[in-house]
Design a protein around this motif. Sequence first.
Motif, PDB file in Angstrom:
ATOM      1  N   THR A   1       0.830  -1.209   0.000  1.00 55.13           N
ATOM      2  CA  THR A   1       0.000   0.000   0.000  1.00 55.13           C
ATOM      3  C   THR A   1       0.866   1.261   0.000  1.00 55.13           C
ATOM      4  OG1 THR A   1      -1.708  -1.173   1.259  1.00 55.13           O
ATOM      5  CG2 THR A   1      -1.839   1.240   1.196  1.00 55.13           C
ATOM      6  N   GLU A   2       0.570   2.169  -0.910  1.00 51.80           N
ATOM      7  CA  GLU A   2       1.351   3.398  -1.000  1.00 51.80           C
ATOM      8  C   GLU A   2       0.867   4.402   0.042  1.00 51.80           C
ATOM      9  OE1 GLU A   2       1.757   6.953  -4.216  1.00 51.80           O
ATOM     10  OE2 GLU A   2       2.232   4.936  -4.977  1.00 51.80           O
ATOM     11  N   LEU A   3       1.768   4.787   0.929  1.00 56.40           N
ATOM     12  CA  LEU A   3       1.468   5.746   1.980  1.00 56.40           C
ATOM     13  C   LEU A   3       1.876   7.146   1.524  1.00 56.40           C
ATOM     14  CD1 LEU A   3       3.016   3.683   4.924  1.00 56.40           C
ATOM     15  CD2 LEU A   3       0.624   3.655   4.178  1.00 56.40           C
ATOM     16  N   SER A   4       1.572   8.122   2.347  1.00 56.39           N
ATOM     17  CA  SER A   4       2.073   9.480   2.099  1.00 56.39           C
ATOM     18  C   SER A   4       3.087   9.817   3.180  1.00 56.39           C
ATOM     19  CB  SER A   4       0.922  10.484   2.111  1.00 56.39           C
ATOM     20  OG  SER A   4       0.287  10.530   3.373  1.00 56.39           O
ATOM     21  N   TYR A   5       4.183  10.460   2.767  1.00 56.55           N
ATOM     22  CA  TYR A   5       5.268  10.778   3.692  1.00 56.55           C
ATOM     23  C   TYR A   5       5.526  12.277   3.661  1.00 56.55           C
ATOM     24  CZ  TYR A   5       9.942  10.955   5.750  1.00 56.55           C
ATOM     25  OH  TYR A   5      11.028  11.247   6.535  1.00 56.55           O
ATOM     26  N   THR A   6       5.460  12.882   4.843  1.00 58.50           N
ATOM     27  CA  THR A   6       5.687  14.323   4.949  1.00 58.50           C
ATOM     28  C   THR A   6       6.414  14.645   6.240  1.00 58.50           C
ATOM     29  OG1 THR A   6       3.611  14.745   3.750  1.00 58.50           O
ATOM     30  CG2 THR A   6       4.620  16.602   4.891  1.00 58.50           C
ATOM     31  N   GLY A   7       7.555  15.283   6.131  1.00 59.24           N
ATOM     32  CA  GLY A   7       8.263  15.766   7.315  1.00 59.24           C
ATOM     33  C   GLY A   7       8.530  14.730   8.379  1.00 59.24           C
TER      34      GLY A   7
ATOM     35  N   ALA B   1       4.103  -7.770  14.134  1.00 59.22           N
ATOM     36  CA  ALA B   1       5.341  -7.137  13.665  1.00 59.22           C
ATOM     37  C   ALA B   1       5.666  -5.878  14.461  1.00 59.22           C
ATOM     38  CB  ALA B   1       5.227  -6.806  12.183  1.00 59.22           C
ATOM     39  N   ASP B   2       6.943  -5.558  14.505  1.00 67.46           N
ATOM     40  CA  ASP B   2       7.415  -4.343  15.168  1.00 67.46           C
ATOM     41  C   ASP B   2       7.566  -3.177  14.197  1.00 67.46           C
ATOM     42  OD1 ASP B   2       7.909  -5.765  17.706  1.00 67.46           O
ATOM     43  OD2 ASP B   2       9.547  -6.721  16.597  1.00 67.46           O
ATOM     44  N   VAL B   3       7.855  -3.497  12.943  1.00 69.28           N
ATOM     45  CA  VAL B   3       8.138  -2.473  11.943  1.00 69.28           C
ATOM     46  C   VAL B   3       7.400  -2.791  10.656  1.00 69.28           C
ATOM     47  CG1 VAL B   3       9.938  -1.380  10.523  1.00 69.28           C
ATOM     48  CG2 VAL B   3      10.416  -1.977  12.904  1.00 69.28           C
ATOM     49  N   LEU B   4       6.844  -1.760  10.050  1.00 69.74           N
ATOM     50  CA  LEU B   4       6.203  -1.880   8.745  1.00 69.74           C
ATOM     51  C   LEU B   4       7.104  -1.236   7.695  1.00 69.74           C
ATOM     52  CD1 LEU B   4       3.770  -2.362   6.794  1.00 69.74           C
ATOM     53  CD2 LEU B   4       2.943  -0.095   7.487  1.00 69.74           C
ATOM     54  N   VAL B   5       7.417  -1.990   6.647  1.00 67.26           N
ATOM     55  CA  VAL B   5       8.159  -1.472   5.500  1.00 67.26           C
ATOM     56  C   VAL B   5       7.171  -1.340   4.347  1.00 67.26           C
ATOM     57  CG1 VAL B   5      10.047  -1.882   3.877  1.00 67.26           C
ATOM     58  CG2 VAL B   5      10.301  -2.562   6.277  1.00 67.26           C
ATOM     59  N   ALA B   6       7.092  -0.142   3.764  1.00 70.46           N
ATOM     60  CA  ALA B   6       6.090   0.097   2.721  1.00 70.46           C
ATOM     61  C   ALA B   6       6.543   1.232   1.810  1.00 70.46           C
ATOM     62  CB  ALA B   6       4.738   0.447   3.353  1.00 70.46           C
ATOM     63  N   PRO B   7       6.000   1.295   0.601  1.00 73.58           N
ATOM     64  CA  PRO B   7       6.289   2.432  -0.276  1.00 73.58           C
ATOM     65  C   PRO B   7       5.506   3.657   0.175  1.00 73.58           C
ATOM     66  CG  PRO B   7       4.750   0.947  -1.340  1.00 73.58           C
ATOM     67  CD  PRO B   7       5.157   0.279  -0.065  1.00 73.58           C
ATOM     68  N   ALA B   8       6.036   4.827  -0.093  1.00 69.39           N
ATOM     69  CA  ALA B   8       5.353   6.067   0.280  1.00 69.39           C
ATOM     70  C   ALA B   8       5.703   7.143  -0.738  1.00 69.39           C
ATOM     71  CB  ALA B   8       5.749   6.507   1.690  1.00 69.39           C
ATOM     72  N   ARG B   9       4.776   8.035  -0.936  1.00 65.47           N
ATOM     73  CA  ARG B   9       4.980   9.142  -1.856  1.00 65.47           C
ATOM     74  C   ARG B   9       5.513  10.349  -1.079  1.00 65.47           C
ATOM     75  NH1 ARG B   9       5.613   8.750  -7.110  1.00 65.47           N
ATOM     76  NH2 ARG B   9       3.910   7.206  -7.088  1.00 65.47           N
ATOM     77  N   ASP B  10       6.744  10.726  -1.399  1.00 65.43           N
ATOM     78  CA  ASP B  10       7.386  11.882  -0.774  1.00 65.43           C
ATOM     79  C   ASP B  10       7.466  12.981  -1.827  1.00 65.43           C
ATOM     80  OD1 ASP B  10       8.820  13.672   0.694  1.00 65.43           O
ATOM     81  OD2 ASP B  10      10.702  12.542   0.660  1.00 65.43           O
TER      82      ASP B  10
END
Length: 340
Positions: free
Chosen positions: A116-122, A138-147
């Motif tokens: 799932t593509e997340l949004s990444y800001t600041g 899980a302890d950590v989620l690795v995912a794509p994000a739009r920066d």
Amino acid sequence: MKLVLSQEQQELRAAVRDFLRTASPLPKVREGYDPQVYARLNGELGLSGLIVPEEYGGAGAGMSELAVALEETGAALLPGPFLATAFAALALGQVPDKELQTGIAEGRIAATLDHTELSYTGGTASGTAAQVLSGGDADVLVAPARDGGALVMVAVELTGPGVTRTALETLDLTRGQARIVLDGAPARVLGPAPETGVFDRLCVALAAEQLGVMRAALDAIVAYAKIRVAFGRYIGSYQGVKHKLADMHCKLEQAESIVRYAAWAADESPAELPEAAALAQVYVGRACFEVARDHLLLHGGIGYTWEHDAHLFYKRAKADEVLLGPPRIHRARLGQLLEL
């Protein structure tokens, strides 16, 4: 091309099989994820760090070795985040991160990967991942994000603020999924999102687990056919049962060849990997479900009861079949790659 396990790979298989036989037998699988078993799996065998590079404390092994381990965890229906962490480790192979990979190799971090593509800001991530494998463990989620305009990979601490996890009711009782909502959750960028390679390796890893499910299901029904008596004869002596078992065995043999080839391609011939990975999911996913289904049916009435283990294999097989998308997606992709 190598379709036969090396001596070291056979020893790895034996070690994982022996460990799971004592630490996580099928009766214990029904109890769900046990962090102590997962800690021992990593502490005694170092499986979580199997494909993590040596510079980050891992074994630096390849896909062929991971496939051997996943075949055994699949056969044991191991609960918990091992497959999810393997998925994340495969993705991190394309976007290396010392902190995450070292934590995975040491068994301190259980990670999961989502598309799932997340949004990444600041320095924060927002978005909703509707169905995350082992998202509750899980302890950590690795995912794509739009920066802005760039697509990057981010890591989100699931125990931090801005994270809401809701357990989902799943078909597979042995491995959970969760809905994860991020609302300004602290996150950090790992690097540019890989364009190719990750999904193919996920397909191979999943196919290896499916191979293990197939093998365990077939072994179980063959053993049952040797002791179950109906109308004065062992059911394994009836032609209808013998032919069905032979068909199941043929599917297993073909699946093993496909998985071994795909794992070899991932390690030695990247140009062949896309077709090999698509074929693995086209064939092995469906074959695994058919073997698990027939193994349940051949058990007769006892196979339908909740007390019997047959339904556990059936549900894991069906859940795995659609985990990376329905079979038609992989068939279409294979056809496109072969220009059919």
